[in-house]
Design a protein around this motif. Structure first.
Motif, PDB file in Angstrom:
ATOM      1  N   LYS A 256     -13.205 -36.261 -90.987  1.00  8.98           N
ATOM      2  CA  LYS A 256     -12.086 -35.318 -90.964  1.00  8.98           C
ATOM      3  C   LYS A 256     -11.022 -35.637 -89.908  1.00  8.98           C
ATOM      4  CE  LYS A 256     -14.525 -31.364 -92.952  1.00  8.98           C
ATOM      5  NZ  LYS A 256     -14.788 -29.913 -92.840  1.00  8.98           N
ATOM      6  N   VAL A 257     -11.320 -36.599 -89.026  1.00  7.06           N
ATOM      7  CA  VAL A 257     -10.352 -36.928 -87.978  1.00  7.06           C
ATOM      8  C   VAL A 257     -10.061 -38.431 -87.963  1.00  7.06           C
ATOM      9  CG1 VAL A 257      -9.775 -36.702 -85.532  1.00  7.06           C
ATOM     10  CG2 VAL A 257     -11.209 -34.979 -86.634  1.00  7.06           C
ATOM     11  N   TYR A 258     -11.074 -39.224 -87.683  1.00  7.03           N
ATOM     12  CA  TYR A 258     -10.907 -40.680 -87.586  1.00  7.03           C
ATOM     13  C   TYR A 258     -10.329 -41.250 -88.883  1.00  7.03           C
ATOM     14  CZ  TYR A 258     -12.629 -45.573 -86.851  1.00  7.03           C
ATOM     15  OH  TYR A 258     -12.769 -46.927 -86.725  1.00  7.03           O
ATOM     16  N   TYR A 259     -10.952 -40.946 -90.006  1.00 10.18           N
ATOM     17  CA  TYR A 259     -10.512 -41.511 -91.286  1.00 10.18           C
ATOM     18  C   TYR A 259      -9.081 -41.092 -91.641  1.00 10.18           C
ATOM     19  CZ  TYR A 259     -10.572 -42.377 -96.366  1.00 10.18           C
ATOM     20  OH  TYR A 259     -10.266 -42.778 -97.635  1.00 10.18           O
ATOM     21  N   PRO A 260      -8.721 -39.793 -91.565  1.00 15.51           N
ATOM     22  CA  PRO A 260      -7.322 -39.419 -91.842  1.00 15.51           C
ATOM     23  C   PRO A 260      -6.325 -40.065 -90.881  1.00 15.51           C
ATOM     24  CG  PRO A 260      -8.738 -37.489 -91.968  1.00 15.51           C
ATOM     25  CD  PRO A 260      -9.579 -38.593 -91.410  1.00 15.51           C
ATOM     26  N   ASP A 261      -6.704 -40.185 -89.596  1.00 19.91           N
ATOM     27  CA  ASP A 261      -5.811 -40.840 -88.631  1.00 19.91           C
ATOM     28  C   ASP A 261      -5.601 -42.307 -88.996  1.00 19.91           C
ATOM     29  OD1 ASP A 261      -5.606 -38.498 -87.264  1.00 19.91           O
ATOM     30  OD2 ASP A 261      -6.828 -39.111 -85.545  1.00 19.91           O
ATOM     31  N   LEU A 262      -6.655 -42.936 -89.486  1.00 25.49           N
ATOM     32  CA  LEU A 262      -6.567 -44.331 -89.920  1.00 25.49           C
ATOM     33  C   LEU A 262      -5.605 -44.455 -91.103  1.00 25.49           C
ATOM     34  CD1 LEU A 262      -7.820 -47.174 -89.464  1.00 25.49           C
ATOM     35  CD2 LEU A 262      -9.515 -46.563 -91.188  1.00 25.49           C
ATOM     36  N   VAL A 263      -5.665 -43.499 -92.016  1.00 26.55           N
ATOM     37  CA  VAL A 263      -4.754 -43.496 -93.164  1.00 26.55           C
ATOM     38  C   VAL A 263      -3.305 -43.363 -92.689  1.00 26.55           C
ATOM     39  CG1 VAL A 263      -4.063 -42.257 -95.258  1.00 26.55           C
ATOM     40  CG2 VAL A 263      -6.497 -42.596 -94.759  1.00 26.55           C
TER      41      VAL A 263
END
Length: 560
Positions: A256-263
């Motif tokens: 919910k944080v790392y992955y969306p920030d990566l996007v």
């Protein structure tokens, strides 16, 4: 005329890596990667008891200690053909997976994010707008207006006080930065929260390993992590429940944080999928054994040549002859004496410092080669192997992530691609952590509480190799045992593969080759060079010897 730039140190974690580049017409035309300190642990390990090797080997690094412990213990077990109980395999797998979750969170936020995020811009961000954007990506509870307001005030306090600490030496305001003020504020807020969530993964490792860093629970033939559901001092139901809680919390942060920030980052810097490819041969080894003989694995490995995502060969076990026989190390441009192109079992460690010589010796890193080729290791290689082995359970994480950003797996061969691959791997490791916790609990429920096979070192001479697919890539420890003592010990670590200097043919290593063609807008602020090198997650070993520049001995230290 070429402009020479030297960045030393370039790393944000273990500061022993020097990068030299020549820039022509705004692009890198030549590069040298120089590991500036010598580990020496291979020498220290000679004549030690093989059963103790893993405790010393952890000191190859002060950060990725766990991976060296695992590779070392596997080397001894491989040499002596020792079986490992299922519970021990599952506990080791849990430690490995949680170490990866922690490592990837730290790399993205604390070691590479400031190559892409601008603190000065974040000070102009609107907290309400930032919250709205963050909430459109994720329903994570931390994406509140108040959270962003608090962080903005904290940043203002840093600036006003003049004590910038970790924010003091970035290339803030660089023209290659392009995130909006609100996106910068979001990512800096998550940077600070990531400190808490990487700690949860570290706690999980400590519960199982007895300590973190430098776990204490390994033994040849298993683990020393006793299992007894009725004993408060062992692995019991309360401990397992707490492990699940920690793993679920770090997994939620990844999703919910790392992955969306990566996007956000990938979509904002899509041109960086065009830079940093470099060496396009890749190697990964199998990981997460699910049987007692190390013959079946959750994830396959493989070797890929010439940028092809179709494998030259898939590796399903550590016993593949082609895998074991194909690794050599060149010292043509390394600060060592002795024979060149030796297999690790015959490897030598004879340091001889000459100073930095562009056309001669210029690095403490040797130059590993696989089947005579320079090789890149890391998450890209492992994702290629997962894709090629058609592991549908795990492959979905790759497909989902690539589709969301609008990429194909081939695009991972780049500066931004390595960041994306590491983020995808973090999702996979969080999933695998919970899977192996379930497998451990199910196995214990069947009545199996074995966690180690007692082992004695026999007379004779034995050779073994311990492979491990670490967060930074393929790691291998090679041991020769004679008369119950270590006769020879060599470690071929991920950063040795990637930080490799040129070999005897003049072929560059991955760091060096990846920089060719890299843009450099401001030579005085070579941000773009940081971006590409940091995308590998460079970590040059901090367990080192100290030498006088003239090679004179400074001090002798007794090693027990």
């Amino acid at each position: 005329m070429a402009k020479k730039i030297t960045i030393d140190p370039i790393t944000r974690i273990e500061g022993h890596l020097r990068i030299d580049v020549e820039v022509n017409n705004g692009k890198v035309s030549n590069a040298w990667a120089s590991a500036q300190m010598w580990r020496g642990i291979e020498v220290i390990l000679r004549d030690k008891n093989p059963k103790d090797a893993w405790a010393f080997a952890q000191r190859f690094c002060g950060v990725c200690t766990t991976v060296h412990a695992i590779a070392s213990i596997r080397a001894v077990e491989n040499a002596l053909h020792i079986e490992v109980p299922l519970n021990a395999q599952y506990i080791r797998n849990l430690i490995i997976a949680q170490h990866s979750v922690q490592d990837h969170i730290v790399h993205f936020y604390h070691l590479s994010a400031f190559d892409w995020i601008d603190i000065l811009s974040a000070l102009k961000g609107d907290p309400k707008k930032a919250a709205s954007i963050a909430q459109s990506f994720s329903d994570w509870s931390g994406n509140s207006v108040k959270e962003f307001e608090n962080v903005k005030e904290k940043l203002k306090g840093f600036v006003k006080s003049g004590r910038l600490g970790i924010f003091g030496s970035g290339y803030w305001g660089h023209q290659a930065m392009r995130l909006t003020p609100e996106l910068n504020l979001i990512l800096i807020t998550h940077y600070l929260r990531a400190l808490d969530y990487q700690r949860k993964a570290a706690q999980a490792i400590a519960i199982l390993g007895g300590k973190n860093p430098h776990i204490q629970n390994l033994c040849v033939g298993g683990v020393a992590t006793a299992i007894n559901m009725d004993n408060l001092a062992t692995i019991n139901m309360e401990r397992l429940s707490y492990l699940r809680k920690l793993m679920q919390e770090s997994a939620e942060f990844v999703e919910k944080v790392y992955y969306p920030d990566l996007v956000i980052l990938a979509n904002s810097y899509k041109d960086w999928f065009n830079y940093g490819k470099g060496v396009d041969n890749y190697l990964a080894v199998p990981e997460f054994p699910i049987d007692v003989k190390n013959e079946k694995f959750e994830l396959a490995g493989g070797v890929f040549f010439d940028g092809q995502t179709k494998p030259y060969k898939i590796f399903n076990t550590y016993k593949e002859k082609y895998l074991i026989d194909s690794i050599t190390e060149s010292i043509a441009h390394s600060w060592y004496e002795g024979k060149n192109k030796l297999h690790p079992w015959e490897g030598e460690t004879k340091p001889h410092y000459t100073g930095f010589q562009e056309n001669g010796k210029y690095s403490w890193s040797k130059a590993p080669r696989f089947d005579g080729k320079a090789i890149q290791v890391g998450p890209v290689a492992q994702l290629f192997a997962i894709y090629a082995s058609d592991n549908s359970e795990i492959k979905r994480f790759i497909d989902e992530s690539l589709q969301r950003i609008g990429l194909k797996i081939y695009d991972l061969q780049s500066t931004m691609g390595r960041l994306v691959a590491r983020g995808i791997r973090a999702r996979i490791m969080a999933h695998i952590s919970l899977k192996f916790l379930d497998m451990l609990m199910e196995n214990i429920a069947k009545g199996d509480i074995e966690y180690a096979n007692h082992t004695e070192i026999p007379d004779g001479e034995f050779k073994g190799v311990g492979f491990h697919e670490a967060p930074r890539g393929t790691l291998s420890h090679w041991i020769v045992i004679k008369d119950k003592k270590i006769k020879n010990y060599q470690a071929v670590v991920p950063s040795t593969w990637n930080a490799s200097p040129r070999d005897e043919k003049g072929i560059m290593g991955p760091y060096e080759a990846s920089l060719l063609g890299n843009p450099v807008i401001e030579p005085e602020k070579p941000l773009e060079i940081l971006r590409t090198v940091h995308s590998f997650d460079p970590c040059i070993a901090c367990a080192v010897h100290t030498i006088d520049p003239k090679g004179n001995e400074i001090v002798k230290v007794k090693v027990l």
